[in-house]
Design an enzyme around this catalytic site. Structure first.
Site, short mmCIF file in Angstrom:
data_model
loop_
_atom_site.label_atom_id
_atom_site.label_comp_id
_atom_site.label_asym_id
_atom_site.label_seq_id
_atom_site.Cartn_x
_atom_site.Cartn_y
_atom_site.Cartn_z
N GLN A 89 -7.22 0.75 6.28
CA GLN A 89 -6.87 1.26 4.95
C GLN A 89 -6.23 0.18 4.06
OE1 GLN A 89 -3.69 4.38 5.70
NE2 GLN A 89 -3.85 3.39 7.68
N ARG A 90 -5.68 -0.87 4.66
CA ARG A 90 -5.08 -1.89 3.80
C ARG A 90 -5.97 -3.13 3.67
NH1 ARG A 90 -0.02 -3.38 7.80
NH2 ARG A 90 -1.13 -4.86 9.08
N ILE A 127 0.85 -1.20 0.00
CA ILE A 127 0.00 0.00 0.00
C ILE A 127 0.88 1.25 0.00
CG2 ILE A 127 -1.98 -1.07 1.15
CD1 ILE A 127 -1.08 0.41 3.75
N ASP A 128 2.13 1.11 0.47
CA ASP A 128 2.99 2.29 0.63
C ASP A 128 3.42 2.91 -0.71
OD1 ASP A 128 2.77 1.54 3.25
OD2 ASP A 128 4.86 0.95 3.51
N GLU A 182 1.95 8.72 9.24
CA GLU A 182 2.47 8.09 10.46
C GLU A 182 3.98 8.31 10.60
OE1 GLU A 182 1.99 3.81 10.07
OE2 GLU A 182 3.36 3.71 8.38
#
Ligand code: F6P
Length: 421
Positions: free
Chosen positions: A303-304, A143-144, A247
């Site tokens: 979110q993931r 996801i990053d 984060e």
């Protein structure tokens, strides 16, 4: 000549579409005439303990495959496990290759991010030293969106869609609550040292939503007092302020803001600190200094895992990329990762290619400074134009009794259908 078997594993943080890549690997391996597809339980770490499954026991038909594509988190289980360097511990490699030979593995596919590509790199290097027959191919996932060379990574588009949607909803909620009352909401987004996901919150700015007031990416040093000042200034003009923070934001001194909180001391095998608490820390600071109502929202694992809101582009690309790994190995490539090339933006089109994994492993692709505004508190239109195509289309879940149905290794795949007859 009769083909041997394929071994596939999932590694690192899960995504909403990591299983779509797994489905792509399975389908292409079957179409290309491989005998079996084995799935490692909990990545290379589980595999070393001889934990694996025969995928055909769990995917019996097209319906199972479709369900797998819509199931979030890692169907096989993942690990964050760092293989030693070859010269440090040859026995580990001897053990792995002994197991690969025992299972007659010809193709090894690892679905993961930059740390996982480190595993592909090391196994490939060892295979060169020993002349082992296996081909090693990386399947991008995170996801990053911080993998080098590839235009973007499967998993990013769906997480970005969820983040933009949730940001819209958070803003609506805060606006509906603000009669003569000031309130500040701080939303914390994953992504470690790359701000791709945090920036995606900016997509919420549209005809029916003014978007967040401030967006802070980890690429720009964060000044806590500067942030308080900006919020104060905004509150003089409006009642509701919504700020989105990564984060991974760090102060000028290089300290993560989350390190000011208790509870972020855990590190994984790659030395990454577990990031949590940035939003609640900042919400406390704002409340202490400005005295208004504050709320911290940490989207965290939601979110993931939000496959109910997956982007169709993302699910389809994840599937194609999975298939492309087997194709690449079948056609002779090894020590590579499949990459996505953006062919055009309008209409959006992409294609897959392969690239030397040595150039990708352990690298972190961050948001270019030119895609962040001068003040370092928002993303630019170019950034949003890059992300927008990746969140398009919707992949409907299969709903059973009002909830999305998932494929789960520990249950019988068919019960849910037969029980409805
Ligand atoms: O690498 C993907 C990721 O989701 C990061 O964005 C996040 O920092 C990390 O994983 C969280 O990992 P874990 O769930 O192991 O704490």
């Amino acid at each position: 000549m009769k083909k041997g078997n394929v071994l596939v594993g999932q590694s690192g943080g899960p995504t909403a579409v990591i299983n779509s890549s797994l489905a792509g690997v399975f389908k292409t391996a079957m179409e290309r005439g491989y005998n079996k597809v084995y799935g490692m339980r909990y990545g290379i770490q589980g595999f070393m303990d001889e934990q694996y499954i025969d995928m055909s026991d769990h995917i019996k038909n097209e319906l199972d495959l479709e369900l797998l594509k819509r199931t979030p988190s890692a169907f096989l289980g993942t690990c964050r496990y760092k293989l030693p360097e070859i010269h440090e511990n040859k026995e580990v490699y001897e053990r792995i290759f002994e197991l690969l030979d025992k299972l007659d593995i010809e193709v090894f596919v690892y679905i993961g991010g930059n740390d996982s590509m480190d595993t592909i790199r090391k196994l490939f290097d060892y295979s060169l030293l020993t002349g082992a027959k296996q081909k090693f191919v990386g399947c991008p996932k995170t996801i990053d969106n911080d993998l080098a060379i590839t235009d973007h990574t499967p998993g990013f588009g769906s997480a970005a869609k969820y983040i933009a949607t949730s940001t819209k909803e958070i803003i609506r909620d805060a606006m509906g609550f603000s009669y003569k009352k000031k309130n500040v909401t701080i939303v914390e987004i994953m992504g470690r040292n790359a701000g791709w996901l945090t920036g995606a919150a900016g997509l919420s700015r549209s005809e029916d939503c003014e978007g967040p007031d401030l967006i802070y990416l980890p690429e720009v040093p964060f000044n806590i007092q500067g942030f308080v000042g900006k919020v104060k200034e905004l509150l003089e003009k409006k009642d509701v302020v919504v700020a989105v923070v990564s984060e991974g934001i760090k102060t000028e001194e290089g300290k993560y803001v989350c390190e000011y909180t208790a509870g972020s001391n855990t590190r994984d095998a790659f030395g990454h600190i577990q990031m949590t608490g940035t939003a609640s820390y900042l919400a406390n600071v704002i409340q202490g200094e400005l005295g208004c109502k504050t709320r911290a929202v940490e989207l965290s694992t939601l979110q993931r895992a939000a496959s109910h809101l997956a982007s169709k582009i993302d699910v389809d690309e994840a599937y194609n990329v999975g298939g492309a790994t087997v194709k690449a190995a079948d056609e002779g490539s090894s020590g590579v990762m499949v990459v996505i090339d953006r062919v055009s933006d309008d209409p959006y089109q992409s294609a897959t290619g392969v690239y030397d994994v040595h150039r990708i492993a352990n690298d972190e692709k961050v948001v270019p400074r030119k895609w962040i505004n001068k003040n370092g508190d928002y993303v630019t239109e170019e950034f949003l134009d890059y992300v927008r195509p990746l969140i398009q289309g919707h992949y409907s879940p299969m709903m059973v009794e009002g909830l999305p149905r998932h494929l789960n290794l520990s249950m019988h795949n068919y019960d849910w259908i037969s029980s409805k007859k």
